[in-house]
Design a protein around this motif. Structure first.
Motif, short mmCIF file in Angstrom:
data_model
loop_
_atom_site.label_atom_id
_atom_site.label_comp_id
_atom_site.label_asym_id
_atom_site.label_seq_id
_atom_site.Cartn_x
_atom_site.Cartn_y
_atom_site.Cartn_z
N ARG A 120 0.83 -1.21 0.00
CA ARG A 120 0.00 0.00 0.00
C ARG A 120 0.87 1.26 0.00
O ARG A 120 0.57 2.23 -0.71
CB ARG A 120 -0.93 -0.02 1.21
CG ARG A 120 -1.90 1.15 1.25
CD ARG A 120 -3.00 0.91 2.27
NE ARG A 120 -2.45 0.67 3.60
CZ ARG A 120 -2.92 -0.24 4.46
NH1 ARG A 120 -3.93 -1.01 4.11
NH2 ARG A 120 -2.39 -0.38 5.65
N ALA A 121 1.95 1.26 0.78
CA ALA A 121 2.84 2.42 0.83
C ALA A 121 3.47 2.69 -0.53
O ALA A 121 3.62 3.84 -0.95
CB ALA A 121 3.92 2.19 1.89
N ARG A 122 3.82 1.62 -1.25
CA ARG A 122 4.42 1.80 -2.58
C ARG A 122 3.41 2.32 -3.58
O ARG A 122 3.74 3.13 -4.46
CB ARG A 122 5.04 0.48 -3.05
CG ARG A 122 6.33 0.13 -2.32
CD ARG A 122 7.01 -1.09 -2.92
NE ARG A 122 6.25 -2.31 -2.70
CZ ARG A 122 6.34 -3.07 -1.61
NH1 ARG A 122 7.16 -2.74 -0.64
NH2 ARG A 122 5.64 -4.18 -1.50
N VAL A 123 2.15 1.87 -3.48
CA VAL A 123 1.10 2.39 -4.36
C VAL A 123 0.90 3.89 -4.11
O VAL A 123 0.80 4.68 -5.06
CB VAL A 123 -0.23 1.63 -4.15
CG1 VAL A 123 -1.36 2.31 -4.93
CG2 VAL A 123 -0.09 0.18 -4.59
N ILE A 124 0.85 4.28 -2.85
CA ILE A 124 0.69 5.69 -2.51
C ILE A 124 1.84 6.52 -3.08
O ILE A 124 1.62 7.57 -3.70
CB ILE A 124 0.59 5.87 -0.98
CG1 ILE A 124 -0.73 5.27 -0.46
CG2 ILE A 124 0.71 7.34 -0.59
CD1 ILE A 124 -0.82 5.19 1.05
N ARG A 125 3.05 6.04 -2.89
CA ARG A 125 4.22 6.77 -3.40
C ARG A 125 4.20 6.85 -4.92
O ARG A 125 4.52 7.90 -5.50
CB ARG A 125 5.50 6.08 -2.92
CG ARG A 125 6.78 6.80 -3.28
CD ARG A 125 7.94 6.44 -2.35
NE ARG A 125 8.16 4.99 -2.32
CZ ARG A 125 9.07 4.36 -3.04
NH1 ARG A 125 9.84 5.04 -3.89
NH2 ARG A 125 9.24 3.06 -2.94
N ALA A 126 3.77 5.76 -5.57
CA ALA A 126 3.71 5.75 -7.04
C ALA A 126 2.69 6.76 -7.55
O ALA A 126 2.98 7.53 -8.49
CB ALA A 126 3.33 4.34 -7.52
N ILE A 127 1.51 6.78 -6.95
CA ILE A 127 0.46 7.69 -7.41
C ILE A 127 0.84 9.15 -7.14
O ILE A 127 0.64 10.03 -7.99
CB ILE A 127 -0.89 7.34 -6.76
CG1 ILE A 127 -1.36 5.97 -7.27
CG2 ILE A 127 -1.94 8.41 -7.05
CD1 ILE A 127 -2.62 5.45 -6.60
N ASN A 128 1.40 9.42 -5.96
CA ASN A 128 1.82 10.80 -5.67
C ASN A 128 2.91 11.25 -6.63
O ASN A 128 2.91 12.41 -7.08
CB ASN A 128 2.31 10.90 -4.22
CG ASN A 128 1.16 10.99 -3.22
OD1 ASN A 128 0.09 11.47 -3.56
ND2 ASN A 128 1.39 10.53 -2.01
N THR A 129 3.83 10.35 -6.97
CA THR A 129 4.88 10.69 -7.92
C THR A 129 4.29 10.98 -9.30
O THR A 129 4.65 11.97 -9.95
CB THR A 129 5.89 9.54 -8.03
OG1 THR A 129 6.48 9.30 -6.75
CG2 THR A 129 7.01 9.88 -9.02
N ALA A 130 3.37 10.12 -9.73
CA ALA A 130 2.78 10.27 -11.07
C ALA A 130 1.91 11.52 -11.18
O ALA A 130 2.04 12.29 -12.14
CB ALA A 130 1.97 9.03 -11.41
#
Length: 279
Positions: free
Chosen positions: A119-129
Motif C-alpha cells: 500500500r505504501a508503494r502504491v501511494i508513493r507511485a500515485i503521488n509521484t505520477a
C-alpha cells in the motif's frame, strides 16, 4: 437510460476505437491507448490526437482509458516499480492529449512483501505520477477480486490508499462488480446490495465513484476469482444485475462491460442485456 458500453480495440489507429464503439451501440467505451502486453509504445502524433478528439466530439461517446497489464504499482522490485510509475505518468499524459477524462488502474500485488508495504508503494507511485502530471485527467482506483497478494480487494484497502494521496481532486474509484463479488461483497440481494453500498460509502465515499465495470462472475461470492462472465450468465445472475442497475448510484454512472465475446453472446448482446435489465 443508462450509459453503457464495452472495451474496444485500437487496432489500426486509435481513432478507430471510436468507430468501433459507435458501431457496437456504445454510450461509453474503454480502451488501451497502446499495446497492453508490453512496456514499449509509440508516441502519439498531433494528427492522431486531433482525429480522436474530433470523433469524440462528433459522437458524444465517453472514453475511458485503462492502464496496461505489466505495471505493478505495489511491486517491491525497484526496477518494476520504477517502470510502472513511468508508465503511469506516460499514460496520464496520453489521456490528456487525447481528451480522455478517466484513467483506470489496478493497484497491483505486493508479491508476499506484506499489505502495508504494498500500500505504501502504491501511494508513493500515485503521488509521484500525479505530481509529474499537469493535466486534469482523473486517476480511478479499481477494486480487485481478492487474489493472492493483491492490493485493493477491500474498501478499507482503497481508503488507506486514498488517505495518502496528495492531489485528492484527481483521484476517484472504478467499481468492478465481478471483483467486488469475488472479494466477498454481496450484490445479488436487496439487503446485500444496500449493505455493500453503505460500507463503500463509509470507507471510500459514493461521491468518489466515477465509472462502473459491469461484469458477471464465473466464480461464486468470496471465491477470489477474477473471471468475467456475460451479464446475467454468471453467479451474480440476471436478478442481481436488475437490482444493481436499478440502484441510482450505479445507473447514473458510465457502465463498461468487460465481458467475453463468444458463441453465446457478443458485445452488442451484452449492451442490449444491460439495457433490458435496466428498464
Amino acid at each position: 437510460m443508462v450509459k453503457v458500453g464495452v472495451h474496444v480495440s485500437i487496432a489500426g489507429s486509435l481513432d478507430l476505437a471510436v468507430d468501433r464503439a459507435k458501431d457496437a451501440g456504445c454510450d461509453v467505451f474503454q480502451m488501451f491507448s497502446r499495446n497492453p502486453r508490453g512496456w514499449g509504445y509509440q508516441p502519439l502524433s498531433d494528427e492522431v490526437c486531433d482525429e480522436f478528439r474530433a470523433k469524440i466530439r462528433t459522437t458524444g461517446i465517453v472514453p475511458v482509458d485503462h492502464m496496461p497489464y505489466l505495471p505493478n504499482l505495489a511491486s517491491p522490485k525497484d526496477e518494476i516499480w520504477e517502470k510502472s510509475v513511468a508508465t503511469l505518468i506516460a499514460e496520464l499524459g496520453r489521456c490528456g492529449r487525447l481528451g480522455i477524462p478517466y484513467l483506470v488502474t489496478h493497484l497491483g500485488h505486493h508479491l508476499g512483501d506484506g499489505m502495508a508495504g504494498g500500500r505504501a508503494r502504491v501511494i508513493r507511485a500515485i503521488n509521484t505520477a500525479l505530481g509529474g502530471s499537469d493535466d486534469d485527467v482523473m486517476l480511478l482506483l479499481e477494486n480487485t477480486a481478492g487474489e493472492k497478494n493483491s492490493v485493493g480487494s477491500s474498501f478499507e484497502h482503497i481508503r488507506g490508499i486514498m488517505d495518502g494521496i496528495q492531489k485528492k481532486g484527481r483521484l476517484g474509484v472504478c467499481f468492478d462488480t465481478c471483483h467486488a463479488f469475488g472479494a466477498g461483497y454481496e450484490l445479488r440481494t436487496e439487503e446485500g446490495l444496500r449493505e455493500t453500498l453503505a460500507r463503500f460509502d463509509e470507507e471510500v465515499g459514493l461521491k468518489n465513484l466515477r465509472v462502473i465495470h459491469l461484469n458477471d462472475s464465473k466464480g461464486d461470492r468470496g471465491s477470489g476469482l477474477d473471471r468475467h462472465e456475460h451479464i446475467g450468465m454468471g453467479f451474480i445472475g440476471e436478478d442481481g444485475f436488475r437490482r444493481i442497475l436499478h440502484a441510482p448510484v450505479f445507473s447514473a454512472l458510465p457502465l463498461v462491460c468487460e465481458t467475453p465475446v463468444d458463441e453465446r453472446r457478443d458485445d452488442r448482446g451484452n449492451i442490449a442485456k444491460v439495457r433490458e435489465l435496466a428498464r
